[in-house]
Design a protein around this motif. Structure first.
Motif, short mmCIF file in Angstrom:
data_model
loop_
_atom_site.label_atom_id
_atom_site.label_comp_id
_atom_site.label_asym_id
_atom_site.label_seq_id
_atom_site.Cartn_x
_atom_site.Cartn_y
_atom_site.Cartn_z
N GLU A 1 -7.35 -4.46 -7.78
CA GLU A 1 -8.23 -3.77 -6.45
C GLU A 1 -9.63 -4.02 -6.58
N ALA B 1 2.18 2.06 -3.00
CA ALA B 1 1.48 2.20 -4.35
C ALA B 1 1.13 3.93 -3.86
N LEU B 2 1.24 3.95 -2.86
CA LEU B 2 0.83 5.71 -2.32
C LEU B 2 2.40 6.21 -3.23
N ARG C 1 0.57 -1.49 0.17
CA ARG C 1 -0.01 -0.09 -0.14
C ARG C 1 0.68 1.52 -0.18
N GLU D 1 -1.56 3.05 -9.37
CA GLU D 1 -2.65 2.62 -10.78
C GLU D 1 -2.21 1.15 -10.95
N PHE E 1 -2.46 -1.45 -8.69
CA PHE E 1 -2.79 -1.54 -8.07
C PHE E 1 -4.20 -1.42 -7.65
N LEU E 2 -4.83 -0.26 -8.33
CA LEU E 2 -5.98 -0.01 -7.86
C LEU E 2 -6.90 -0.19 -9.23
#
Lengths: 205, 205
Positions: free
Chosen positions: A134, A120-121, A117, A128, A130-131
DNA sequence: GTCTATAGACAGATAGAC
DNA sequence: GTCTATCTGTCTATAGAC
């Protein structure tokens, strides 16, 4: 076609990835050293650099496999539940918990996901990806929700997609806080489950 | 009693803490260097080690002030809202958003909180402190929820405490995902707000 | 012979702490 | 600014498995 050499190579990679999951979870992406990963896997750095380009490539590969496994686990649960036709009569609370169980909830998984996470931040491209991954997960959860609603057994006070997203986020938040509690992770799963159950009850008519 | 010397000293500490918030957020606890913090604050490392014992003490101090500020901001909102008597007639969705706004939702805050969260996962003592502080936050939010419910304007499908906790977690999860989106944080706040609003609607009767 | 892994040492860079 | 410690990534020479 798969020679014993390539089999051995795959095995080495797998062991390095397993070790990496533990070390990254415990020490963090920055704190983890290649040496520590190799030591836990039972290899030397020579073997490591023969299999991975860098520590970063290792992390990216690991994150990819974790994401894939998570998605597969949830999808299997979803198709499994649909197949056994347990949708109409089962308790929705229980169903949600079964799906959520597919995503890891042990301490190691929680910490590894936290590292992913953070990355990803910090890294827009990785974020992108990661999102996107998800969103696929949410879509799978939303699918099972839609199926249940379609049976007419229950009605939802929220669109399936938003409900799925909120359930996933709530699950994550509760398991993380459970993992923080010093009194062990025995209750980790139970606490998260109970809170999720109450949320589901509140969202169903 | 506060000499110019101690005033200057406090000022130095404050500037170092401000700089630390930025650097820790951007680079992470491990990735951040004392040098980078000093550079951003406009000091040398000499000044740093004259004010803090170590990088870790700096982080702990920073985490403490962040927690304090968060709690104060939420409490101010709560007492403010209670004082202006906007409880009975106002839209509950709007009220929730006002309270949540008190916790930072900009990119820097999100990343700094993520670092604090990771540390809370790794350090049991820090984790307990984190959870205790968060419980106070939840209690404050639950208080305002209880006040609203008491006016009879709305009814809740969940106990105020659990509702408060879920709202906080949902807020956190949505803002984090908003911060991951490459298309900027302009929509970050709006997306989180909308999702939260829908959740509140679903939880109210 | 071919491929994989080993041990070990190397440089270069960088960090924290004082 | 110094000192010490550490890490990454690279390289070589070597040994073992098939």
């Amino acid at each position: 076609m798969t020679s014993t050499a390539t089999r051995s190579r795959e095995n080495t990679r797998a062991r390095l990835l397993d070790a990496a999951a533990q070390v990254f979870a415990e020490a963090g992406l920055d704190g983890a050293t290649v040496e520590a990963v190799c030591e836990r896997a039972g290899f030397t750095r020579g073997a490591f650099y023969s299999n991975f380009e860098s520590k970063d490539e290792l992390f990216l590969t690991l994150a990819g496999t974790v994401a894939e496994e998570r998605l597969n686990a949830v999808r299997e649960q979803v198709t499994g539940m649909a197949a056994e036709g347990a949708l109409g009569d089962a308790d929705p609370v229980e169903l949600v918990q079964r799906v959520m169980d597919a995503g890891g909830d042990d301490r190691l998984s929680v910490m590894l996901m936290s590292e992913i996470r953070i990355r990803a931040l910090r890294d827009p491209a990785f974020g992108e990806a990661f999102l996107a991954q998800e969103s696929e997960l949410v879509a799978s959860i939303a699918e099972i929700i839609r199926d249940i609603v379609d049976t007419g057994a229950i009605a939802l006070r929220l669109e399936p997609d938003l409900a799925a997203r909120l359930l996933m986020i709530a699950w994550e938040g509760m398991t993380v806080r459970g993992a923080m509690a010093a009194d062990g992770e025995a209750r980790l799963h139970d606490i998260a489950s109970e809170a999720l159950g109450r949320l589901v009850e509140a969202l169903t008519v």
